[in-house]
Design a protein around this motif. Structure first.
Motif, PDB file in Angstrom:
ATOM      1  N   SER A  85       4.391  -6.937  -4.620  1.00 24.58           N
ATOM      2  CA  SER A  85       4.323  -5.693  -3.855  1.00 24.58           C
ATOM      3  C   SER A  85       3.164  -5.741  -2.873  1.00 24.58           C
ATOM      4  CB  SER A  85       4.169  -4.494  -4.788  1.00 24.58           C
ATOM      5  OG  SER A  85       2.999  -4.636  -5.542  1.00 24.58           O
ATOM      6  N   GLY A  86       3.242  -4.895  -1.862  1.00 25.45           N
ATOM      7  CA  GLY A  86       2.162  -4.898  -0.870  1.00 25.45           C
ATOM      8  C   GLY A  86       2.324  -3.767   0.117  1.00 25.45           C
ATOM      9  N   THR A  87       1.515  -3.781   1.185  1.00 30.41           N
ATOM     10  CA  THR A  87       1.579  -2.779   2.236  1.00 30.41           C
ATOM     11  C   THR A  87       2.942  -2.844   2.914  1.00 30.41           C
ATOM     12  OG1 THR A  87      -0.760  -3.204   2.577  1.00 30.41           O
ATOM     13  CG2 THR A  87       0.363  -1.928   4.272  1.00 30.41           C
ATOM     14  N   VAL A  90      13.956 -12.720  -7.435  1.00 32.60           N
ATOM     15  CA  VAL A  90      14.501 -11.367  -7.547  1.00 32.60           C
ATOM     16  C   VAL A  90      13.414 -10.328  -7.283  1.00 32.60           C
ATOM     17  CG1 VAL A  90      15.317  -9.686  -9.262  1.00 32.60           C
ATOM     18  CG2 VAL A  90      16.467 -11.886  -9.030  1.00 32.60           C
ATOM     19  N   GLU A  91      12.243 -10.522  -7.864  1.00 35.83           N
ATOM     20  CA  GLU A  91      11.155  -9.559  -7.685  1.00 35.83           C
ATOM     21  C   GLU A  91      10.748  -9.458  -6.215  1.00 35.83           C
ATOM     22  OE1 GLU A  91       8.079 -10.809 -10.362  1.00 35.83           O
ATOM     23  OE2 GLU A  91       9.374 -10.582 -12.124  1.00 35.83           O
ATOM     24  N   CYS A  92      10.569 -10.600  -5.566  1.00 39.25           N
ATOM     25  CA  CYS A  92      10.142 -10.590  -4.163  1.00 39.25           C
ATOM     26  C   CYS A  92      11.220 -10.006  -3.251  1.00 39.25           C
ATOM     27  CB  CYS A  92       9.794 -12.004  -3.710  1.00 39.25           C
ATOM     28  SG  CYS A  92       8.277 -12.643  -4.435  1.00 39.25           S
ATOM     29  N   LEU A  93      12.464 -10.368  -3.487  1.00 42.77           N
ATOM     30  CA  LEU A  93      13.543  -9.912  -2.607  1.00 42.77           C
ATOM     31  C   LEU A  93      13.849  -8.433  -2.802  1.00 42.77           C
ATOM     32  CD1 LEU A  93      15.738 -13.097  -2.918  1.00 42.77           C
ATOM     33  CD2 LEU A  93      14.586 -12.305  -0.837  1.00 42.77           C
ATOM     34  N   ASN A  94      13.758  -7.939  -4.019  1.00 41.92           N
ATOM     35  CA  ASN A  94      13.930  -6.492  -4.224  1.00 41.92           C
ATOM     36  C   ASN A  94      12.837  -5.710  -3.511  1.00 41.92           C
ATOM     37  OD1 ASN A  94      16.305  -5.814  -5.708  1.00 41.92           O
ATOM     38  ND2 ASN A  94      15.427  -6.766  -7.531  1.00 41.92           N
ATOM     39  N   GLU A  95      11.615  -6.222  -3.587  1.00 40.33           N
ATOM     40  CA  GLU A  95      10.511  -5.560  -2.881  1.00 40.33           C
ATOM     41  C   GLU A  95      10.703  -5.670  -1.369  1.00 40.33           C
ATOM     42  OE1 GLU A  95       6.923  -3.380  -2.478  1.00 40.33           O
ATOM     43  OE2 GLU A  95       8.412  -3.590  -4.083  1.00 40.33           O
ATOM     44  N   ASN A  96      11.140  -6.838  -0.904  1.00 38.15           N
ATOM     45  CA  ASN A  96      11.443  -7.030   0.521  1.00 38.15           C
ATOM     46  C   ASN A  96      12.462  -6.006   1.004  1.00 38.15           C
ATOM     47  OD1 ASN A  96      13.883  -8.548   2.136  1.00 38.15           O
ATOM     48  ND2 ASN A  96      11.905  -8.893   3.103  1.00 38.15           N
ATOM     49  N   ARG A 127      13.216  -3.115  -0.376  1.00 38.35           N
ATOM     50  CA  ARG A 127      12.642  -1.760  -0.428  1.00 38.35           C
ATOM     51  C   ARG A 127      11.846  -1.475   0.835  1.00 38.35           C
ATOM     52  NH1 ARG A 127       8.305   0.914  -1.193  1.00 38.35           N
ATOM     53  NH2 ARG A 127       6.996  -0.934  -1.437  1.00 38.35           N
ATOM     54  N   VAL A 128      11.038  -2.464   1.248  1.00 37.42           N
ATOM     55  CA  VAL A 128      10.224  -2.291   2.462  1.00 37.42           C
ATOM     56  C   VAL A 128      11.113  -2.209   3.698  1.00 37.42           C
ATOM     57  CG1 VAL A 128       8.481  -3.373   3.940  1.00 37.42           C
ATOM     58  CG2 VAL A 128       8.197  -3.415   1.445  1.00 37.42           C
ATOM     59  N   VAL A 140      20.630  -7.591  10.028  1.00 34.08           N
ATOM     60  CA  VAL A 140      20.604  -9.048   9.935  1.00 34.08           C
ATOM     61  C   VAL A 140      19.587  -9.485   8.893  1.00 34.08           C
ATOM     62  CG1 VAL A 140      20.143 -11.206  11.162  1.00 34.08           C
ATOM     63  CG2 VAL A 140      21.395  -9.374  12.310  1.00 34.08           C
ATOM     64  N   GLU A 141      18.376  -8.945   8.982  1.00 36.52           N
ATOM     65  CA  GLU A 141      17.342  -9.273   7.994  1.00 36.52           C
ATOM     66  C   GLU A 141      17.787  -8.877   6.591  1.00 36.52           C
ATOM     67  OE1 GLU A 141      12.954  -8.694   9.570  1.00 36.52           O
ATOM     68  OE2 GLU A 141      14.222  -7.014  10.199  1.00 36.52           O
ATOM     69  N   MET A 142      18.332  -7.680   6.488  1.00 44.41           N
ATOM     70  CA  MET A 142      18.719  -7.178   5.166  1.00 44.41           C
ATOM     71  C   MET A 142      19.857  -7.990   4.570  1.00 44.41           C
ATOM     72  SD  MET A 142      18.317  -3.067   5.520  1.00 44.41           S
ATOM     73  CE  MET A 142      18.726  -2.812   3.813  1.00 44.41           C
ATOM     74  N   SER A 143      20.816  -8.395   5.397  1.00 44.26           N
ATOM     75  CA  SER A 143      21.970  -9.130   4.870  1.00 44.26           C
ATOM     76  C   SER A 143      21.544 -10.462   4.273  1.00 44.26           C
ATOM     77  CB  SER A 143      23.024  -9.337   5.961  1.00 44.26           C
ATOM     78  OG  SER A 143      22.561 -10.223   6.969  1.00 44.26           O
ATOM     79  N   GLN A 144      20.575 -11.137   4.904  1.00 53.12           N
ATOM     80  CA  GLN A 144      20.081 -12.413   4.363  1.00 53.12           C
ATOM     81  C   GLN A 144      19.373 -12.193   3.026  1.00 53.12           C
ATOM     82  OE1 GLN A 144      20.729 -15.442   5.560  1.00 53.12           O
ATOM     83  NE2 GLN A 144      21.942 -14.541   7.197  1.00 53.12           N
ATOM     84  N   SER A 145      18.582 -11.136   2.955  1.00 50.84           N
ATOM     85  CA  SER A 145      17.885 -10.828   1.699  1.00 50.84           C
ATOM     86  C   SER A 145      18.864 -10.490   0.583  1.00 50.84           C
ATOM     87  CB  SER A 145      16.924  -9.648   1.898  1.00 50.84           C
ATOM     88  OG  SER A 145      15.871 -10.001   2.754  1.00 50.84           O
TER      89      SER A 145
END
Length: 199
Positions: free
Chosen positions: A2-4, A30-36, A38-39, A48-53
């Motif tokens: 998690s982060g800013t 999974v943890e990083c991509l779920n946070e990605n 969410r942001v 486009v960004e979301m579909s890759q994630s």
């Protein structure tokens, strides 16, 4: 992970998720991509960004054996990619391929076969019918057909994969042994014992 909440952090989270996935660290991915995600959703990011994630997230859940969750994310990625690129795009083919694997793993063979066949159609159209990605798709189709006990069809699919890979891979590539094993199994199921022995 998690982060800013800003775009740089979102990109970093996606990069970390991708690295974890490639290193077979699927829970961390999974943890990083779920946070990605969410942001990205909070920032109102483009699809486009979301579909890759979402695609890599679905792949990660699949590798963890969480097939229902994987199917949900892979289906979402497929819908997003069709909306972005139209139906005939390599990203759409990849999403179809991964969804086909997930459906096969959960014994939904007809649906899996449909996804692989649509994937193959796109890959042949965009890459030609001699590309190794087409061979991989033929192989996956053969695996599903074998599970459905459609052994004549599976032999045909495996032989198509083998013919393509013979033009693309080194003679000692392990894929040849795997494909020949699959062909032999289907021939044995068809009681073509002499032919099976040649594989």
């Amino acid at each position: 992970c998690s982060g800013t909440e800003n775009r740089d952090v979102a990109k970093t989270l996606f990069g970390l998720g991708e690295v974890h996935f490639r290193r077979d660290e699927f829970q961390e991915a999974v943890e990083c991509l779920n946070e990605n995600l969410r942001v990205l959703r909070k920032l109102g990011s483009d699809d486009v960004e979301m579909s890759q994630s979402v695609l890599i997230l679905g792949n990660s859940y699949q590798e963890l054996g969480e097939f229902d969750t994987a199917k949900h994310h892979l289906s979402e990625a497929l819908r997003m990619m069709i909306a972005i690129h139209g139906p005939n795009h390599l990203d759409v083919a990849l999403a179809l391929f991964r969804l086909g694997i997930c459906l096969c793993e959960t014994n939904h063979y007809e649906e899996s076969l449909d996804k692989f066949q649509e994937c193959l159609r796109i890959r042949i159209m965009l890459l030609g019918n001699r590309d190794v990605e087409c061979a991989n798709t033929y192989e996956s189709i053969g695996i599903v057909q074998q599970k459905m006990e459609r052994h004549e069809d599976s032999v045909h699919s495996f032989e198509r994969a083998l013919a393509i890979k013979k033009t693309s891979l080194d003679d000692d590539d392990e894929d040849f042994g795997v494909l020949m094993h699959f062909i032999g199994n289907s021939l044995f199921a068809l009681k073509k014992y002499i032919n099976a022995l040649s594989y």
